[in-house]
Design a protein around this motif. Sequence first.
Motif, PDB file in Angstrom:
ATOM      1  N   PRO A  16       0.835  -1.208   0.000  1.00  0.00           N
ATOM      2  CA  PRO A  16       0.000   0.000   0.000  1.00  0.00           C
ATOM      3  C   PRO A  16       0.859   1.243   0.000  1.00  0.00           C
ATOM      4  O   PRO A  16       1.893   1.309   0.657  1.00  0.00           O
ATOM      5  CB  PRO A  16      -0.808  -0.139   1.282  1.00  0.00           C
ATOM      6  N   LEU A  17       0.461   2.243  -0.802  1.00  0.00           N
ATOM      7  CA  LEU A  17       1.230   3.469  -0.928  1.00  0.00           C
ATOM      8  C   LEU A  17       0.714   4.517   0.028  1.00  0.00           C
ATOM      9  O   LEU A  17      -0.476   4.562   0.349  1.00  0.00           O
ATOM     10  CB  LEU A  17       1.113   4.002  -2.357  1.00  0.00           C
ATOM     11  N   TYR A  26      -5.930  -0.679  -1.744  1.00  0.00           N
ATOM     12  CA  TYR A  26      -4.846  -1.347  -2.447  1.00  0.00           C
ATOM     13  C   TYR A  26      -5.384  -2.627  -3.050  1.00  0.00           C
ATOM     14  O   TYR A  26      -6.493  -3.055  -2.710  1.00  0.00           O
ATOM     15  CB  TYR A  26      -3.648  -1.610  -1.533  1.00  0.00           C
ATOM     16  N   PHE A  27      -4.642  -3.173  -3.995  1.00  0.00           N
ATOM     17  CA  PHE A  27      -5.171  -4.345  -4.699  1.00  0.00           C
ATOM     18  C   PHE A  27      -4.047  -5.322  -5.005  1.00  0.00           C
ATOM     19  O   PHE A  27      -2.854  -4.985  -4.955  1.00  0.00           O
ATOM     20  CB  PHE A  27      -5.894  -3.948  -6.002  1.00  0.00           C
ATOM     21  N   SER A  86      -7.867  -8.350  -7.083  1.00  0.00           N
ATOM     22  CA  SER A  86      -8.496  -8.243  -5.770  1.00  0.00           C
ATOM     23  C   SER A  86      -8.268  -6.829  -5.243  1.00  0.00           C
ATOM     24  O   SER A  86      -7.127  -6.405  -5.047  1.00  0.00           O
ATOM     25  CB  SER A  86      -7.892  -9.267  -4.806  1.00  0.00           C
ATOM     26  N   VAL A  87      -9.381  -6.113  -4.998  1.00  0.00           N
ATOM     27  CA  VAL A  87      -9.312  -4.729  -4.537  1.00  0.00           C
ATOM     28  C   VAL A  87      -9.752  -4.683  -3.078  1.00  0.00           C
ATOM     29  O   VAL A  87     -10.885  -5.082  -2.749  1.00  0.00           O
ATOM     30  CB  VAL A  87     -10.198  -3.808  -5.390  1.00  0.00           C
ATOM     31  N   ALA A 139      -6.353   2.756  -8.927  1.00  0.00           N
ATOM     32  CA  ALA A 139      -7.645   2.808  -8.240  1.00  0.00           C
ATOM     33  C   ALA A 139      -7.627   3.947  -7.241  1.00  0.00           C
ATOM     34  O   ALA A 139      -6.570   4.309  -6.699  1.00  0.00           O
ATOM     35  CB  ALA A 139      -7.933   1.481  -7.540  1.00  0.00           C
ATOM     36  N   TRP A 140      -8.810   4.510  -6.971  1.00  0.00           N
ATOM     37  CA  TRP A 140      -8.900   5.589  -5.998  1.00  0.00           C
ATOM     38  C   TRP A 140     -10.325   5.660  -5.424  1.00  0.00           C
ATOM     39  O   TRP A 140     -11.271   5.085  -5.990  1.00  0.00           O
ATOM     40  CB  TRP A 140      -8.495   6.921  -6.617  1.00  0.00           C
ATOM     41  N   ILE A 141     -10.415   6.333  -4.297  1.00  0.00           N
ATOM     42  CA  ILE A 141     -11.684   6.475  -3.583  1.00  0.00           C
ATOM     43  C   ILE A 141     -12.025   7.957  -3.511  1.00  0.00           C
ATOM     44  O   ILE A 141     -11.170   8.798  -3.228  1.00  0.00           O
ATOM     45  CB  ILE A 141     -11.593   5.885  -2.159  1.00  0.00           C
ATOM     46  N   THR A 142     -13.315   8.255  -3.748  1.00  0.00           N
ATOM     47  CA  THR A 142     -13.816   9.619  -3.558  1.00  0.00           C
ATOM     48  C   THR A 142     -15.058   9.556  -2.694  1.00  0.00           C
ATOM     49  O   THR A 142     -15.864   8.614  -2.804  1.00  0.00           O
ATOM     50  CB  THR A 142     -14.162  10.280  -4.898  1.00  0.00           C
TER      51      THR A 142
END
Length: 910
Positions: A19-20, A87-88, A102-103, A177-180
């Motif tokens: 994970p970043l 992360y995936f 897999s996310v 991938a990203w979350i908002t």
Amino acid sequence: MQRRGAGLEWPRRQQQQQPLPLAAGPRAAAMAPPTGGVPPGLGGRPACALLLLCYLNFVPSLGRQTSLTTSVIPRAEQSVAYEDFIYFTVFEGNVRNVSEVSVEYLCSQPCVVNLEAVVSSEFRSSIPVYKKRWKNEKHLHTSRTQIVHVKFPSIMVYRDDYFIRHSISVSVVILRAWITHRYSGGDLNVKWEENLLHAVAKNYTLLKTIPPFERPFKDHQVCLEWNMGYIWNLRANKIPQCPLENDVVTLLGFLFASSGENTGIVKKFPRFRNRELEATRRQRIDYPVFTVSLWLYLLHYCKANLCGILYFVDSNEMYGTPSVFLTEEGHLHIQMHLVKGEDLAVKTKFTIPLKEWFRLDISFNGGQIVVTTSTGQDLKDYHNQTISFREDFHYNDTAGYFIIGGSRYVAGIEGFFGPLKYYRLHALHPAQIFNPLLEKQLAEHIKLYYERCAEVQEIVSVYTSTVQQGDRRQEACDLRNSYLDLKLRYGRPSTCRALLWEKELKAKHRSLFQTLLEMGLVTVLRNQSESVLEIGGRIFEKAVKRLSIVDGLHQISSVVPFLMDASCCGYHKASYYLAVFYETGLNVPRDQLQGMLYSLVGGQGSERLSSMNLGYKHYQGIDHYPLDWELSYAYYSNIATKTPLDQHTLQGDQAYVETIRLKDDEILKVQTKEDGDIFMWLKHEATRGNAAAQQRLAQMLFWGQQGVAKNPEAAVEWYAKGALETEDPALIYDYAIVLFKGQGVKKNRRLALELMKKAASKGLHQAVNGLGWYYHKFKKNYAKAAKYWLKAEEMGNPDASYNLGVLYLDGIFPGVPGRNQTLAGEYFHKAAQGGHIEGTLWCSLYYITGNLETFPRDPEKAVVWTKHVAEKNGYLGHVIRKGLNAYLEGSCYMNPISSSYGNRESRPDI
């Protein structure tokens, strides 16, 4: 301004996927979406593949075809603060048709999860090929895991086969991938680029790409017909190879003599066959990156406002980028076409050298232009200037053609072009350019020739000015002292006083000094250039007179120095003679280099036979001249454009060009002179009122046919006699034409119009065309002119076809708005098939430029058409006639040229 083609700069591959962090940094900057729209292609692949990449899976789905797992972290207490993360894990690190991902993510508020796959190649970057998003409103503060099946396009996963014809080679595949949060800008209806800007957590990974020839074949589950399957299997395992191609184009590989007139070399760039090179070229239409390198030897600066060196003409017949000209002061004028439609020009601060070989290098790198001129053996002596602009230049080197030298738009330079190289995709420093002066010996001979000629012209100028000053002093004394008149009448004849010259110079130009001392200048010459040219003509006449004696051919070696002096004085008939002697070895040692030298010098001096000689050598690729149809066209077109003008001026040593075969006794029998039996018989019949004899006699005298000397005044007498006595429509028309134009007779427009109408009323199609010409030229009544021309064109008149083409070309055809080059070209082609000279010239121009769709570019055909016109030139006919007369008289002295050429209708035309 940010330029196109600048791709995103992603971080390097990590050794371990983890994970970043959420802090902004290089990765966050790298994940910024590409600006603008989707690039038009990937790696130069076809448009169908690009559309598939851009639009496949573009519509986001709400969790379809995914597996939702149970939560792995229990619900937290309300007092605990949770931070969003994502992360995936990719179960297969390679790009497959369907890759399982897999996310794992956590949302602290109602959110939208976004997953996207983008690919990049060497020439295109950040093209989305897969997009998916889903929302999460219920399972908050809990880590969730979702299995997503990412489907990649077949063209980037499988090998080429019968159905997948163009697989794409990609260098980087990024899965991000990203979350908002839904209440802070994240929504399913928000664009992907805007959605990414509001991300509260993001991550990415790199997938390993597979080279095209290591990929598997796809099972399409389709059976081909036997014949189609067999044909495909024959070539299925062949490895395709990109065509061997680079961006370096040699526009000119041999020396070109530019006469300073409106003819030059036409070159056209095709599109690159290599898709990557073509993609790069298209990218730089508004950001030109190229280099031009050419060798020049200038005799004079431009005598007009501008003279052409190298310039681009677009499909609308307008100057494009680049356009390089020479000014009157010796500066370079560089002109560019801007993206916004305007033109911009700049003039260099330095001037370019005269009578010295130098290399001119011009490089464009966006808005920066670097101009360099280099001289000397090592090219270390140079002038350099860098010019910068903020404007965007428009540059499309395939949407038109290049011209080296002159054209119908601008005259060319006076001098010589050397090798010319064009780097279409690179801006190079002069040290990086490889463009040597290949014909070094020939180039050095040209330089030595003009150095010697400068001495000869100085000697002649000083001599003539001294003689004229002496004459003026003598005339002034005559006005005041009558004693001198008695002295001149009864005293000893005066001799020219000795001119003070250096001993070495006298020894070097012994034949010239001898000729000048023996020559008497009877007429007062008007200016220095005319005096030098007239002296050259007298020297040439003296040499030819020596060649005309019984054993004249044995005198060639002693005549050569006189011909050299005449050539240096600008009398280039002498240059042509020298070229023939050296190329054929006619009683002089054969010297191919000297033959080339004097051919080029004669061509530069616009000597017609020299230009035709050069055109023929390059057309055939013989005698060490390279095969080059565009170069051949440049020489032939110079003479072809002068042919109709020469025919109408009726001046100089001209004769009608006829087809005469030396083995055809019937044709040889009808060759005559003014005191020959045939001419005397025709004259006798014409006197008796025979219309056919009158017309034939008038044509022979007007054009100088069948060995008869040209005599327009005598021809007009027979035209007038036949028109007024016999009522023959052809004679009436011919007489009307010479009255309109004043050829051999005083102009009389009123009588000419009456005769033209009379001939037209008798059904002569040439006269119907003539009436249209009258209303077009004198009355500017285009409707009436078009009416007559349409009628004459239906009757089969080629002049009418040409005239209709002119109306369409000029945009003045009645009832038709604007210019119509397509229809004009059709009429010109029809006129050319009927033997019309100007129509043939237009067709040859269309074939060499390829700017008209109905005339696809064909340099060889262009040369054939313009060569056909050039070989009708009256000066060539004069040489052929002299050779034929010598043959018929059995004389040993014959002109160096003899051949047969085409015929055309024998009457003055419009």
